[in-house]
Design a protein around this motif. Structure first.
Motif, PDB file in Angstrom:
ATOM      1  N   TYR A 196       0.794  -1.227   0.000  1.00 43.71           N
ATOM      2  CA  TYR A 196       0.000   0.000   0.000  1.00 43.71           C
ATOM      3  C   TYR A 196       0.829   1.282   0.000  1.00 43.71           C
ATOM      4  O   TYR A 196       0.443   2.261  -0.618  1.00 43.71           O
ATOM      5  N   ALA A 197       1.980   1.261   0.717  1.00 40.33           N
ATOM      6  CA  ALA A 197       2.721   2.504   0.897  1.00 40.33           C
ATOM      7  C   ALA A 197       3.250   3.011  -0.440  1.00 40.33           C
ATOM      8  O   ALA A 197       3.670   2.222  -1.287  1.00 40.33           O
ATOM      9  N   SER A 198       3.214   4.329  -0.622  1.00 37.72           N
ATOM     10  CA  SER A 198       3.831   4.898  -1.816  1.00 37.72           C
ATOM     11  C   SER A 198       5.340   4.809  -1.629  1.00 37.72           C
ATOM     12  O   SER A 198       5.836   4.661  -0.518  1.00 37.72           O
ATOM     13  N   SER A 199       6.058   4.904  -2.750  1.00 38.15           N
ATOM     14  CA  SER A 199       7.503   4.692  -2.643  1.00 38.15           C
ATOM     15  C   SER A 199       8.136   5.739  -1.739  1.00 38.15           C
ATOM     16  O   SER A 199       9.156   5.484  -1.107  1.00 38.15           O
ATOM     17  N   ARG A 200       7.515   6.922  -1.649  1.00 37.31           N
ATOM     18  CA  ARG A 200       8.105   7.957  -0.798  1.00 37.31           C
ATOM     19  C   ARG A 200       7.954   7.581   0.680  1.00 37.31           C
ATOM     20  O   ARG A 200       8.906   7.642   1.447  1.00 37.31           O
ATOM     21  N   VAL A 201       6.768   7.134   1.054  1.00 37.62           N
ATOM     22  CA  VAL A 201       6.544   6.705   2.442  1.00 37.62           C
ATOM     23  C   VAL A 201       7.480   5.547   2.778  1.00 37.62           C
ATOM     24  O   VAL A 201       8.118   5.505   3.821  1.00 37.62           O
ATOM     25  N   ARG A 202       7.554   4.610   1.822  1.00 42.73           N
ATOM     26  CA  ARG A 202       8.357   3.415   2.032  1.00 42.73           C
ATOM     27  C   ARG A 202       9.821   3.771   2.252  1.00 42.73           C
ATOM     28  O   ARG A 202      10.485   3.213   3.123  1.00 42.73           O
ATOM     29  N   VAL A 238      11.087   6.288   3.552  1.00 47.88           N
ATOM     30  CA  VAL A 238      11.348   6.894   4.862  1.00 47.88           C
ATOM     31  C   VAL A 238      11.048   5.888   5.970  1.00 47.88           C
ATOM     32  O   VAL A 238      11.840   5.702   6.893  1.00 47.88           O
ATOM     33  N   ALA A 239       9.899   5.215   5.854  1.00 43.12           N
ATOM     34  CA  ALA A 239       9.433   4.392   6.963  1.00 43.12           C
ATOM     35  C   ALA A 239      10.245   3.122   7.137  1.00 43.12           C
ATOM     36  O   ALA A 239      10.487   2.684   8.256  1.00 43.12           O
ATOM     37  N   LYS A 240      10.690   2.544   6.013  1.00 41.23           N
ATOM     38  CA  LYS A 240      11.399   1.264   6.143  1.00 41.23           C
ATOM     39  C   LYS A 240      12.721   1.410   6.908  1.00 41.23           C
ATOM     40  O   LYS A 240      12.970   0.656   7.848  1.00 41.23           O
ATOM     41  N   ILE A 263      15.768   0.835  12.079  1.00 42.43           N
ATOM     42  CA  ILE A 263      16.591   1.386  13.157  1.00 42.43           C
ATOM     43  C   ILE A 263      16.294   0.645  14.462  1.00 42.43           C
ATOM     44  O   ILE A 263      17.177   0.398  15.270  1.00 42.43           O
ATOM     45  N   LEU A 264      15.026   0.249  14.623  1.00 38.09           N
ATOM     46  CA  LEU A 264      14.648  -0.504  15.821  1.00 38.09           C
ATOM     47  C   LEU A 264      15.569  -1.702  16.012  1.00 38.09           C
ATOM     48  O   LEU A 264      15.895  -2.076  17.139  1.00 38.09           O
ATOM     49  N   ALA A 265      15.974  -2.327  14.891  1.00 43.43           N
ATOM     50  CA  ALA A 265      16.823  -3.509  14.980  1.00 43.43           C
ATOM     51  C   ALA A 265      18.227  -3.150  15.444  1.00 43.43           C
ATOM     52  O   ALA A 265      18.948  -3.995  15.953  1.00 43.43           O
ATOM     53  N   GLY A 266      18.600  -1.869  15.299  1.00 42.09           N
ATOM     54  CA  GLY A 266      19.947  -1.473  15.675  1.00 42.09           C
ATOM     55  C   GLY A 266      20.087  -1.043  17.129  1.00 42.09           C
ATOM     56  O   GLY A 266      21.192  -0.827  17.610  1.00 42.09           O
TER      57      GLY A 266
END
Lengths: 270, 485
Positions: free
Chosen positions: B284-290, B292-294, B299-302
């Protein structure tokens, strides 16, 4: 190309006895991001007949085909201008439900793309989501009839529960046609349906297309001139995003009016 | 010269070899009598490899051999009564080493004084900052002097041998450069060996870890019966005073239960949230949202898990205690399973979402088009075509996350505590296998008591469990891969 000053004129030859119009397109333009793929295509597609779109790669024939059931909506950055009507109803009208449109205008793709499900579930997929079957027996009947119409039933009747991906390429493509038929569409769009098939499978699919013509309006994109000649009643020649010439198939292939059509069908370019 | 200097010498000569090897091949090519079999850089590398590798091997062999010779020299000076005392022999040799180190600091004058006995060696050494446990025996002094002498000789021998080998190999390789020399194949063979060595390091280390755990675990099972360990319901290892015969109880089940219970809550959080975010990102996410959000999600994993631990300890734990556990009378501790599960679940979200996102994106577009072309909505397409097609891969991602959850330690210590309980109430303190391993292995250790050795039994059990999970995950992922290739 896009800045050519003179308005482009499509050469049209009407049928001797014209069929009622099923699909009417008027000045359809498609822009992918900054690249314009179609420069205003206008055509009438007759009911219960096969119309073939031919032309060299990148000429816009597939793009136009995908406009008819709004599959271009799924491509990010694609913009469609102009007007297309199905039975007089504007399909780009904001009130129209695209899901309903695609149920009326089915599509068969270039590469056979059966779902990784059983043969039965592949065909039952459409009827299930549209709630076309009232009972299990109903659903089974739809599946069997669709497979019969796609002349696949005799080959797969003993293994309906096996995965559709296990069939041969030609069988997979006929499965995809059965899947499209199962939704009882009015129009079936075929995007180079035989390009991934061997000659025997191709012959079977062509035979099938010829049979389907009695009940469905079929639009087929093909790279094979022989195929267009064999299966279609009308042919439209696309070049560089323009519809160059359209007319009865035998007329286009024997007596093209436009030089580029002549060059293409005699294999001088493309 | 020390080994570092020798390595520098080898490196310098090798680089020099590369330069002259290359130069010679270029010169030969210019002569043009015969076409060259390889590129100039290959001839350079050929000389480099031939200079460096034999020299490094000789250096390593000599470095390994030197302590044995020195040890032998020391033993020759030890009196028979010391040699006979097997248990304290290594201590005696260590003492001589100590004296030998001290001798390096004294001046010749002081040395003279020590020899004639005016001052004790111990006081002189102490002045130079080398403390000794006792006075120096005459035999120790003699042994230490000879040890130092032998060491000096050995060091000289090493220096000369390595330098000679390096230089000779350099010359030899340089002479061998001819137009028909297949330098490329030779160099590539060396690189292949290097690659094989690098990959065997990981495999050998794994085998080593397993073996070391296995022997200690077997040692443990010779003291505590496997039935008591695997079926015991009480964890109470009792750090008994040395010599006491009380062995405590090593019930594995409370730890296994705690691990599973906490992992269960973690997965309860991570799987739906991770999966939903993956579906949003990929479908669903547009490539712009993706775009940034991905990365943000990843970062949570870091974030180091100890930081999640703080968060659990100071924020989540007290909040759950004050607003849920206490009002409903379910528990009174800020350390509880729910807190650990929640926070660990958040930690695992990126593992599930990122992997699932990749897997969902890999589902061929043709399948989506086929479904959309039949008039299915996006949501129907995702539910009935995309997710089933991606399911094996998603299961693999979830299992990988699960093995992370099972192995997690820091969050559990801070969020769920260290008390081994077996309870169905998630608002009580509980602990996991890894926490207990840390517990048993911190402090003053003696690797003979079951209290410490139990850690290895726990470790190998955990290893087998996570290995089984990983194998399962990999098998599923592999099966998935075959489906679309």
């Amino acid at each position: 190309m896009s800045s050519s000053p003179a308005p482009f004129q499509t050469i049209r030859t009407p049928d001797a006895s014209p069929r009622p119009t099923k699909i009417h397109a008027d000045g359809v333009k498609v822009i992918y991001g900054t690249k314009q793929a179609l420069h205003g295509v206008s055509i009438d597609i007759g009911e219960k007949s096969v119309t073939a779109f031919i032309g060299p790669s990148g000429c816009g024939k597939s793009t136009f085909l995908r406009c008819i059931n709004r599959m271009n909506d799924t491509i990010v950055g694609a913009r469609v201008e102009g007007k297309i009507t199905l039975d007089g109803e504007d399909i780009y009208n904001t009130d129209l439900d695209v899901v309903e449109l695609r149920a009326r205008v089915g599509m068969v793709f270039q590469k056979p793309n059966p779902f990784p499900k059983s043969i039965f579930d592949n065909v039952a997929y459409g009827p299930r989501i549209h709630g076309l079957a009232k009972s299990k027996a109903d659903l089974e009947e739809i599946v069997v009839t669709s497979l019969q119409k796609a002349s696949l039933y005799n080959e797969v009747k003993d293994r309906l529960q096996e995965p559709g991906t296990g069939l041969s390429g030609g069988q997979q493509q006929r499965l995809c046609i059965a899947r499209a038929i199962a939704v009882s569409p009015e129009v079936i769009l075929m995007d180079e349906p035989c390009s991934a098939l061997d000659p025997i499978a191709t012959a079977k699919v062509e035979e099938l297309i010829d049979e389907l013509r009695t009940n469905y309006t079929i639009v087929i994109v093909t790279h094979s001139m022989q195929q267009a000649a064999r299966v279609s009643q009308r042919t439209a020649f696309f070049h560089l995003g323009h519809l160059v010439e359209e007319g009865p198939t035998d007329h286009i292939f024997t007596n093209p009016l436009e030089q580029r059509t002549q060059d293409y069908i005699t294999g001088r370019f493309g | 010269m020390g080994p570092l200097w020798l390595l520098a010498l080898i490196a310098g000569l090798s680089l020099f070899g590369f330069a002259i090897g290359r130069w010679k091949s270029v010169a030969l090519a210019r002569e043009g009598r015969q076409p060259m079999a390889a590129r100039p850089a290959h001839y350079g590398s050929f000389v480099l490899v031939w200079t460096a590798i034999p020299a490094v091997i000789v250096l390593i062999l000599l470095s390994i051999g030197r302590p044995y010779i020195a040890d032998h020299a020391v033993r020759a000076h030890l009196p028979d009564n010391v040699l006979a005392d097997e248990t304290n022999l290594s201590l005696a040799i260590a003492n001589v080493e100590q004296v030998a180190n001290g001798l390096k600091t004294v001046t010749p004058d002081e040395m003279q004084n020590i020899k004639i006995g005016v001052v004790t060696a111990r006081s002189v050494f102490a002045k130079h900052g080398v403390p000794l446990a006792g006075d120096v025996e005459p035999y120790q002094l003699a042994a230490a002097i000879s040890l130092n002498a032998i060491r000096a000789t050995l060091s000289d021998i090493t220096d000369v041998t390595v330098s000679l080998v390096t230089a000779l190999c350099l010359v030899f390789a340089f002479i061998r450069i001819k137009p028909r020399l297949r330098a490329r194949t030779a160099v590539e063979r060396v690189i292949l060996v290097l690659l094989i060595l690098a990959s065997s390091v990981a495999v050998l280390t794994t085998i080593g870890i397993v073996l070391s755990m296995l022997f200690q675990a077997l040692h443990f099972f010779s003291m505590v019966s496997p039935a008591n360990f695997f079926l015991g319901t009480v964890w109470d290892p009792r750090f008994a005073a040395a010599g006491s015969q009380e062995s405590g109880q090593f019930g594995f089940l409370p730890l296994a239960w705690g691990t599973l219970f906490i992992s269960f809550f973690a997965m309860l959080v991570a799987v739906p949230v991770g999966l939903f975010s993956a579906i949003y990102m990929s479908e669903y996410a547009s490539s712009r949202v993706r775009s940034v959000a991905k990365p943000l999600l990843e970062i949570l994993a870091g974030i180091p898990t100890i930081v999640y631990g703080f968060f659990a300890l100071t924020t989540v734990g007290p909040a759950i205690r004050d607003y849920v556990a206490v009002p409903f009378g379910l528990g009174t501790s800020g350390n509880n399973v729910i807190t650990a599960g929640l926070v660990m679940g958040i930690m695992l979200i990126p593992y599930v979402s990122s992997l699932s996102d990749d897997i969902i994106t890999a589902v061929p577009r043709a399948l989506r088009d086929g479904s959309l072309g039949l008039g299915a909505t996006r949501s129907e397409t995702v539910k009935q075509v995309v997710l089933p097609a991606a399911l094996p891969g998603i299961v693999g991602a979830i299992l990988l996350a699960a093995s992370r959850a099972i192995g997690e330690t820091m969050i559990v210590v801070l969020a769920a505590g260290v008390a081994a309980n077996m309870s169905l109430n998630p608002f009580t303190e509980m602990t996991t296998i890894t926490v207990k391993i840390v517990n048993q292995l911190t402090g003053d250790l003696e690797f003979t008591s079951p209290q410490t050795l139990v850690a290895f039994a726990l470790g190998i059990t955990l290893f087998v469990a996570t290995l089984a999970l990983n194998v399962l995950a990999l098998t599923i992922v592999r099966k998935y891969r075959e489906q679309y290739e």
